[in-house]
Motif scaffolding. Structure first.
Motif, short mmCIF file in Angstrom:
data_model
loop_
_atom_site.label_atom_id
_atom_site.label_comp_id
_atom_site.label_asym_id
_atom_site.label_seq_id
_atom_site.Cartn_x
_atom_site.Cartn_y
_atom_site.Cartn_z
N GLU A 1 0.86 -0.88 0.64
CA GLU A 1 0.23 0.01 -0.33
C GLU A 1 1.12 1.37 0.12
N PRO A 2 0.07 2.88 -0.75
CA PRO A 2 1.02 3.80 -0.20
C PRO A 2 1.74 3.92 1.23
N VAL A 3 2.70 3.94 1.04
CA VAL A 3 3.64 4.57 2.20
C VAL A 3 4.25 5.62 2.51
N LEU A 4 4.33 6.71 3.37
CA LEU A 4 4.65 7.84 3.96
C LEU A 4 5.85 7.35 5.24
N LEU B 1 11.81 -2.92 -6.57
CA LEU B 1 11.47 -2.10 -5.33
C LEU B 1 10.08 -1.95 -4.51
N GLY B 2 10.72 -1.74 -3.44
CA GLY B 2 9.63 -2.07 -2.64
C GLY B 2 9.45 -1.86 -1.22
N SER B 3 8.03 -1.93 -0.35
CA SER B 3 8.79 -1.71 1.74
C SER B 3 7.65 -2.23 1.90
N ASP B 4 8.48 -2.45 3.41
CA ASP B 4 7.21 -3.05 4.55
C ASP B 4 7.10 -2.00 5.53
N LYS B 5 6.24 -2.76 5.83
CA LYS B 5 5.46 -1.37 7.08
C LYS B 5 5.88 -2.34 8.52
#
Length: 419
Positions: free
Chosen positions: A307-310, A340-344
């Motif tokens: 999901e979009p992450v700030l 490219l990605g991210s995990d919160k």
């Protein structure tokens, strides 16, 4: 008149005899009193000497206790004939130290010494008890009980009493905790090894940097000389493309050296934190490396499941970290693609760059990979500074970096920053 004078003379002589008798009788009394007085004086002097000696003993005992407390020592005694050890006092700073129960055997004490140190301690103490040595000094690891952690202890001992044949009867000794000393020694050893390794890597870097700089520089000069002689537009465009690639590589080398120099000098510049969305940053990096990736037949994509992450951090420094990751991913990937990605998480966000490259061997996939001048493959161009820059920048942001890799399948480099 004559008769009266005679009576008077008789009375005077009687009185004189009485006085003499009183003085004669008083001499023994006076002598007795003098004897008693002398005895009392002698007793007083003896008592005074004993009081002084007792005060000296008490003062010595206080000084002895003070030394034990200041040095944080424990004192103990071994009855050689009985083979038992007993502790007399214990001023060690840590509570989880070995203190034997009354009547504890020496063999039971050996069981609580680390197996790597046990034989050495047993041999030294046995030699002291048999009279082979005059003193004993050992450093070893011990534990308070079989389930307790090991700690470092230093022990001194000597023979206190001998029997008529000259054999030891009693051993006295002291023990102290040396955990902090051992930690300092290990830290110094690690620092020395790190300095030696850093010096070796720096020497290798200086030997390598000449080649790293000369290669693109020679390509730029050589292709620039050939460019005017190009026969076709296609050939000219190819030469221009090669010049641009080598120029970008050369600039990258100098940027890395400048960045690491600034970071090591503490010149980190002003940290400007702001809140921004990651997706535009990912697209910016993907566009930058898309042309190079397409030339190698690679794809660059974004993790569509996230999901979009700030995130609230310094965008330029985060971009530089991901830029280093992307550069390595393109360099070490020959087939497949880069994502490219991210995990919160509740307290942080992990931003990663995943590739399908050749991966990193297990023996090299550790924290040392992020040290200066370290290269996984010495045959691939590079200074070995990129990942070191990433770790330094992450420290500035209050985050951390890491890698997960399977050799032959690919790698995932990540940076984690607080939300």
């Amino acid at each position: 008149m004559v008769i009266g004078l005679d009576i008077f003379l008789v009375d005077v002589s009687s009185l004189m005899r009485i006085d003499v008798m009183i003085w004669v009788a008083g001499i023994p009394v006076v002598f007795f009193l003098l004897v008693i007085l002398l005895y009392q004086v002698r007793q007083y002097r003896q008592l005074k000497v004993e009081l002084v000696q007792l005060a000296a003993i008490n003062r010595h005992s206080i000084e002895y206790e003070l030394v034990l407390k200041a040095m944080k020592l424990s004192t103990w005694r071994i009855d050689v004939a009985e083979g038992v050890v007993s502790y007399e006092s214990d001023y060690r700073s840590k509570t989880n130290s070995f203190v034997p129960q009354s009547g504890a055997t020496i063999d039971g004490m050996y069981d609580l010494i680390h197996i790597d140190d046990r034989d050495t301690v047993r041999e030294a103490l046995t030699g002291l008890m048999e009279g082979k040595y005059e003193d004993y000094h050992q450093k070893y690891r011990a534990q308070a009980s079989p389930s307790s952690p090991f700690y470092w202890e230093e022990t001194f001992a000597t023979i206190d009493k001998y029997d008529i044949d000259g054999n030891p009867l009693t051993i006295v000794g002291t023990s102290m905790r040396i955990d902090e000393q051992k930690e300092i020694e290990q830290a110094l050893i690690d620092a020395r090894n790190h300095a030696e390794e850093s010096d070796r890597l720096k020497s290798a870097f200086l030997a390598n940097i000449t080649h790293e700089v000369r290669t693109p520089l020679n390509a730029i000069v050589g292709f620039s000389d050939v460019l005017p002689m190009a026969q076709s537009e296609e050939e000219r465009n190819e030469l221009i493309k090669l010049i641009k690639q080598n120029n970008a590589h050369l600039l990258r080398l100098f940027d890395d050296m400048m960045n690491i120099s600034k970071l090591e000098a503490g010149n980190q510049g002003e940290i400007v934190k702001d809140t921004f969305e990651l997706t535009p940053l990912f697209r910016e990096l993907a566009d930058k490396y898309l042309a190079v990736a397409l030339d190698k037949g690679l794809s660059i994509s974004l993790d569509e499941t996230a999901e979009p992450v700030l995130v609230h951090t310094d965008r330029d420094r985060l971009k530089e970290i991901l830029n280093q990751y992307m550069n390595n991913a393109v360099k070490f990937t020959s087939t497949g693609g880069i994502t490219l990605g991210s995990d919160k998480t509740p307290s942080s966000i992990r931003i990663w760059v995943r590739d399908t490259g050749k991966g990193i061997p297990a023996d090299k996939c550790n924290e040392h990979l992020f040290e200066r001048f370290v290269k996984v493959d010495d045959f691939v161009a590079g200074t070995g500074l990129g990942l070191s820059i990433c770790r330094s920048l992450a420290d500035v942001l209050g985050g951390q970096v890491g890698v997960e890799s399977v050799y032959g399948q690919g790698s995932t480099f990540w940076v984690e920053v607080p939300l």
